[in-house]
Design an enzyme around this catalytic site. Structure first.
Site, PDB file in Angstrom:
ATOM      1  N   ASP A  29       0.848  -1.187   0.000  1.00  0.00           N
ATOM      2  CA  ASP A  29       0.000   0.000   0.000  1.00  0.00           C
ATOM      3  C   ASP A  29       0.888   1.242   0.000  1.00  0.00           C
ATOM      4  O   ASP A  29       1.852   1.323   0.761  1.00  0.00           O
ATOM      5  CB  ASP A  29      -0.911  -0.017   1.232  1.00  0.00           C
ATOM      6  CG  ASP A  29      -2.016   1.006   1.172  1.00  0.00           C
ATOM      7  OD1 ASP A  29      -1.727   2.207   0.979  1.00  0.00           O
ATOM      8  OD2 ASP A  29      -3.181   0.626   1.320  1.00  0.00           O
ATOM      9  N   GLN A  90     -15.376   2.424   1.390  1.00  0.00           N
ATOM     10  CA  GLN A  90     -14.480   2.186   0.254  1.00  0.00           C
ATOM     11  C   GLN A  90     -14.092   3.522  -0.366  1.00  0.00           C
ATOM     12  O   GLN A  90     -14.931   4.293  -0.796  1.00  0.00           O
ATOM     13  CB  GLN A  90     -15.187   1.290  -0.774  1.00  0.00           C
ATOM     14  CG  GLN A  90     -14.324   0.873  -1.941  1.00  0.00           C
ATOM     15  CD  GLN A  90     -15.125   0.043  -2.942  1.00  0.00           C
ATOM     16  OE1 GLN A  90     -16.260   0.392  -3.277  1.00  0.00           O
ATOM     17  NE2 GLN A  90     -14.530  -1.035  -3.401  1.00  0.00           N
ATOM     18  N   HIS A  96     -10.770  -4.162  -3.328  1.00  0.00           N
ATOM     19  CA  HIS A  96      -9.428  -4.346  -2.777  1.00  0.00           C
ATOM     20  C   HIS A  96      -9.514  -4.895  -1.362  1.00  0.00           C
ATOM     21  O   HIS A  96     -10.386  -4.530  -0.588  1.00  0.00           O
ATOM     22  CB  HIS A  96      -8.588  -3.067  -2.831  1.00  0.00           C
ATOM     23  CG  HIS A  96      -9.204  -1.854  -2.209  1.00  0.00           C
ATOM     24  ND1 HIS A  96     -10.270  -1.164  -2.758  1.00  0.00           N
ATOM     25  CD2 HIS A  96      -8.868  -1.190  -1.078  1.00  0.00           C
ATOM     26  CE1 HIS A  96     -10.563  -0.128  -2.005  1.00  0.00           C
ATOM     27  NE2 HIS A  96      -9.727  -0.130  -0.964  1.00  0.00           N
ATOM     28  N   HIS A  98      -7.464  -5.324   2.105  1.00  0.00           N
ATOM     29  CA  HIS A  98      -6.351  -4.831   2.908  1.00  0.00           C
ATOM     30  C   HIS A  98      -5.836  -5.967   3.786  1.00  0.00           C
ATOM     31  O   HIS A  98      -6.622  -6.663   4.436  1.00  0.00           O
ATOM     32  CB  HIS A  98      -6.811  -3.707   3.855  1.00  0.00           C
ATOM     33  CG  HIS A  98      -7.212  -2.453   3.182  1.00  0.00           C
ATOM     34  ND1 HIS A  98      -6.329  -1.414   2.968  1.00  0.00           N
ATOM     35  CD2 HIS A  98      -8.408  -2.042   2.693  1.00  0.00           C
ATOM     36  CE1 HIS A  98      -6.969  -0.423   2.377  1.00  0.00           C
ATOM     37  NE2 HIS A  98      -8.231  -0.775   2.191  1.00  0.00           N
TER      38      HIS A  98
END
EC number: 3.6.1.17
Length: 135
Positions: A29, A90, A96, A98
């Site tokens: 990230d 989001q 996605h 995490h």
């Protein structure tokens, strides 16, 4: 399309790719919440998990499964989080997952800390939800 994740997949934006399959990719990230914060995304643009095909879903979560062991090796515990839609928090409208290394001395807490408190629902409403949600 002006999606940052689609630009990463197209190699228009550099990133630290950690793993890749034919349908999914994982990378560090760019704005990590903890050392080793990883994102795992499908290569095709989908806003919500339920918009993905079964094959894409299986591929995505297979890569999540592989990456969890790696991320978990950092602190011994990993938060797995998906914000499925804007109202769920989001920020990028592309599925996605995490993977965030957690430790007892980080600043985060349990999922229940995100809300004011547990709901107290009447049994009739619980039964209504049960009927609506069961498969």
């Amino acid at each position: 399309m002006d999606c940052i994740f689609c630009k990463i997949i197209a190699k228009e934006i550099p990133c630290k790719i950690l793993g890749e399959t034919s349908s999914s990719i994982s990378f560090l990230d760019a704005f990590p919440l903890a050392k080793g914060h990883v994102l795992v995304i499908p290569k095709n643009h989908h806003q919500k998990i339920q918009d993905m095909s079964n094959d894409e879903n299986a591929d995505l979560f297979s890569l999540v499964h592989k990456m969890i062991s790696k991320v978990d090796s950092i602190t011994g515990a990993t938060l797995v989080a998906v914000h499925n839609g804007k109202e769920a928090g989001q920020e990028v409208p592309h599925v996605h997952v995490h993977l965030v290394p957690r430790s007892s001395d980080d600043s985060a807490s349990a999922i229940h800390s995100m809300f004011d408190g547990a709901l107290k629902l009447p049994e009739s409403e619980i039964n209504e939800l049960y009927e609506k949600l069961k498969i």
